[in-house]
Design a protein around this motif. Structure first.
Motif: not given
Length: 406
Positions: A197-202
């Motif tokens: 989820x953090x990579x998608x948000x980035x």
């Protein structure tokens, strides 16, 4: 009463903890659980915004700039909020909130209504005229909406007092969340990987990002589907998708779109330690997926030879990657010649092979290559068009790309 000076906190700075130790302790507690929350002192001046709220209202890519040590309904506070990437968008939101929580605030300003009116933005101050104080300790907010990507998203929350061990009111906390019940949010979050989820948000902001690219597809899926019941084939595809996604997540990638039983994934260098690490992760993810297909086939009651996944791996030096969100879904996708070339490489990898391009392999260091049994200085290549399995599209669109089998 002496008040702390108004302070503007820009997008690249964290919000300092409140001076009041009770409020500071509360701030750390709300940060620890990732809560959207404002903390106000007993005079209803905002003294803290949680990092998670600021990041959310900065669309996940930057912290929303804020004003602290001002009344929540002041002109300065409203103007700062309206300027956020994700936020109220207009003063009317604050007027709606004031109509709900005004009774709680007026109870704390007993005998000082005129003083309170001077602190509030003139556009909404007149709404205090018809509001009476309340002795309630907590009030729920069920209205209001914030603008998100040209859409309005309803939010809800609660406002309550924070007291110390003597019972003295030290401040107020406003907690917020999207207006979706936890009975919906909870099941959606079960099993989701926070790192992914953090990579998608980035990747929320579309821009050019160097990345390793993975295309995978189940071979002979049309013929296979005809030998199985619809329900059984659905369960097979579900197992393949779950297994594929888990391998990509485990190796630090971003799962892109699924088309039937095919998958696209990206391994941006921003999410890896280096370009070599991103390339290595793509190879390892493909191999992990292949290794897991025996278990998938066994659980589906079919021969392992029937579940064959082929892969095309390529290096994208300048793919244009970003998140596409709609009212129904959110996914990361990438565009560019190298993405199209990766698809052509995958289509030529029949027989359950992993074909990797020369640009991807040559991004491997000797150490990362050795870890996956590849010597980037000794490996040989063939042009895509010269493969016996080359498709017409590959010969037309990417004939000269050098590839090797891993």
């Amino acid at each position: 009463m002496a008040y702390a000076p108004v302070m503007f906190i820009p997008a690249d700075e964290p919000c300092p903890l409140p001076d009041d130790p009770v409020l500071a302790e509360a701030a750390l507690a709300f940060e620890a659980i990732g809560q959207w929350a404002y903390l106000l002192d007993s005079d209803w001046n905002v003294v803290y915004y949680t990092h998670h709220q600021r990041l959310s209202f900065g669309l996940g890519v930057q912290l929303a700039p804020i004003e602290i040590n001002v009344n929540f309904f002041s002109t300065a506070s409203i103007n700062a909020s309206i300027a956020w990437t994700v936020g109220p968008g207009e003063a009317g939101f604050f007027g709606e909130v004031l109509g709900t929580i005004g009774p709680l605030m007026l109870a704390d300003f007993e005998g000082r209504r005129a003083d309170l009116e001077q602190r509030i933005d003139p556009q909404i101050a007149e709404q205090l005229a018809g509001i009476a104080p309340t002795d309630a300790e907590i009030i729920s907010l069920t209205g209001g909406a914030i603008g998100v990507l040209n859409r309005q998203t309803q939010i809800q929350g609660s406002i309550s007092r924070i007291r110390d061990h003597t019972g003295r009111c030290r401040g107020i906390v406003m907690q917020w969340k999207p207006a979706v019940s936890m009975s919906i949010i909870g099941p959606m979050a079960y099993g989701l990987d926070p790192g992914h989820l953090e990579r998608v948000q980035a990747a929320s902001v579309a821009t050019r990002k160097p990345a390793a690219i993975l295309f995978g597809d189940l071979e002979g899926s049309s013929a296979l589907s005809k030998t199985m019941s619809t329900a059984s084939y659905f369960n097979l595809v579900r197992r393949i998708v779950r297994t594929t996604d888990q391998a990509i997540v485990d190796h630090g990638g971003i799962v892109g779109r699924h088309v039937g039983d095919g998958v696209v994934a990206f391994f941006p260098i921003a999410a890896a330690e280096s370009e070599s690490a991103a390339a290595r992760s793509a190879v390892e993810a493909a191999r992990s997926i292949q290794d897991a297909m025996t278990t998938v086939a066994d659980r589906s009651g079919i021969d392992a030879d029937a579940v064959v996944v082929r892969f095309g791996l390529h290096w994208g030096a300048s793919v244009f990657m970003g998140n596409i969100s709609t009212a129904a879904r959110s996914e990361v996708t990438a565009l560019g010649d190298e993405v199209n070339e990766a698809a052509r490489i995958e289509a030529c990898a029949t027989g359950g092979r992993i074909l990797a391009s020369k640009p991807l392999v040559e991004h491997l260091t000797s150490d990362d290559g050795a870890a996956i049994g590849v010597d980037p200085d000794q490996i040989g290549y063939a042009q895509l068009a010269d493969l016996s399995t080359a498709t017409d599209k590959a010969r037309r669109d990417a004939p000269a790309i050098a590839v090797c089998e891993l």
